[in-house]
Structures are given as C-alpha cells and as structure tokens.
Design a protein around this motif. Structure first.
Motif, PDB file in Angstrom:
ATOM      1  N   LEU A  35      -0.839 -41.158 -43.961  1.00  0.00           N
ATOM      2  CA  LEU A  35      -0.240 -39.960 -44.803  1.00  0.00           C
ATOM      3  C   LEU A  35      -1.190 -38.905 -44.931  1.00  0.00           C
ATOM      4  O   LEU A  35      -1.984 -38.964 -45.456  1.00  0.00           O
ATOM      5  N   ILE A  36      -0.326 -37.744 -44.829  1.00  0.00           N
ATOM      6  CA  ILE A  36      -1.121 -36.324 -45.194  1.00  0.00           C
ATOM      7  C   ILE A  36      -0.345 -35.806 -46.234  1.00  0.00           C
ATOM      8  O   ILE A  36       0.783 -35.690 -46.579  1.00  0.00           O
ATOM      9  N   GLU A  37      -1.195 -35.533 -47.349  1.00  0.00           N
ATOM     10  CA  GLU A  37      -0.855 -35.122 -48.814  1.00  0.00           C
ATOM     11  C   GLU A  37      -1.489 -33.856 -48.811  1.00  0.00           C
ATOM     12  O   GLU A  37      -2.452 -33.464 -48.881  1.00  0.00           O
ATOM     13  N   GLY A  38      -0.458 -32.813 -48.903  1.00  0.00           N
ATOM     14  CA  GLY A  38      -0.453 -31.409 -49.256  1.00  0.00           C
ATOM     15  C   GLY A  38      -0.823 -31.178 -50.727  1.00  0.00           C
ATOM     16  O   GLY A  38       0.181 -31.448 -51.591  1.00  0.00           O
ATOM     17  N   ALA A  57       0.541 -29.672 -45.423  1.00  0.00           N
ATOM     18  CA  ALA A  57       0.417 -31.006 -44.808  1.00  0.00           C
ATOM     19  C   ALA A  57       1.114 -31.071 -43.222  1.00  0.00           C
ATOM     20  O   ALA A  57       0.742 -31.626 -42.326  1.00  0.00           O
ATOM     21  N   GLU A  58       2.390 -30.345 -43.172  1.00  0.00           N
ATOM     22  CA  GLU A  58       2.907 -30.301 -41.888  1.00  0.00           C
ATOM     23  C   GLU A  58       1.953 -29.509 -40.763  1.00  0.00           C
ATOM     24  O   GLU A  58       1.970 -29.888 -39.598  1.00  0.00           O
ATOM     25  N   SER A  59       1.110 -28.582 -41.301  1.00  0.00           N
ATOM     26  CA  SER A  59       0.245 -27.758 -40.446  1.00  0.00           C
ATOM     27  C   SER A  59      -0.801 -28.666 -39.824  1.00  0.00           C
ATOM     28  O   SER A  59      -1.136 -28.881 -38.518  1.00  0.00           O
ATOM     29  N   VAL A  60      -1.488 -29.640 -40.791  1.00  0.00           N
ATOM     30  CA  VAL A  60      -2.265 -30.719 -40.204  1.00  0.00           C
ATOM     31  C   VAL A  60      -1.437 -31.786 -39.198  1.00  0.00           C
ATOM     32  O   VAL A  60      -1.995 -32.209 -37.984  1.00  0.00           O
TER      33      VAL A  60
END
Length: 110
Positions: A35-38, A57-60
């Motif tokens: 889970l990538i948390e921005g 988050a979407e960039s990562v």
C-alpha cells in the motif's frame, strides 16, 4: 519513504534510487502486496492535499510498475495533510510531511 518538493509529485533522482531498491525487494518476494500512502504538508486546502497525496502515491506506483512490479500487488491511498509524520508547523516539518510511504500490507493468500 520518498520525499517530494512543494506542490510536486515528480520523483527526484534520490527517490528513484530508493524505489529501485524497493522494486528489487518486491521482485525477489513476489507474493507480497503493498500500500503506497501519499502525504502532503499542512498548507493548502484538505481537498488540494488529498489530490496531491494521491498524485504522489500514483507516481510511486507507476515507477514501481515500470520496474516490473505487477499493478495487482499495489494499492494507493492519499492521507493528504491528515496524518503528518511531523506535527510541527515549519519548513523542516513540512519537508518531512511531503512524502509517499510504501507499506508492506500482506503476503498474498494470507
């Protein structure tokens, strides 16, 4: 964790180095999901910061996908300014709070 400059979701060279390391680990352990948390700093409206955190988050997630990580293993969420790492209200705190954090959530099938 990778950090960003003000009002940006562009990945720095340092961020890309960190993410290549994460991608290598994820490629070695293909059963784990993340889970990538921005996050954003406290300046700006809540709505703006939620959108900015999502872009981060979407960039990562996009960078990891380009490194061979299957998108089905990756989820994203934006906390905007709602969950700061540093509760301070100065440039040092704001700098720490402009980030995207990769969290290992679970092993598939767990």
């Amino acid at each position: 964790t990778v950090n960003f400059t003000v009002d940006s979701s562009d990945l720095s060279a340092q961020a890309q180095t960190i993410l290549r390391t994460q991608a290598a680990w994820l490629n070695r352990y293909p059963t784990y999901q993340i889970l990538i948390e921005g996050h954003a700093d406290e300046r700006g409206t809540r709505e703006y910061n939620i959108a900015l955190g999502q872009r981060r988050a979407e960039s990562v997630a996009s960078y990891l996908a380009a490194q061979g990580i299957d998108a089905s293993r990756v989820s994203t969420v934006s906390w905007g300014k709602d969950r700061p790492i540093d509760p301070g209200s100065n440039e040092a705190a704001w700098s720490r709070n402009r980030n995207a954090y990769t969290n290992v959530v679970t092993e598939a099938g767990s």
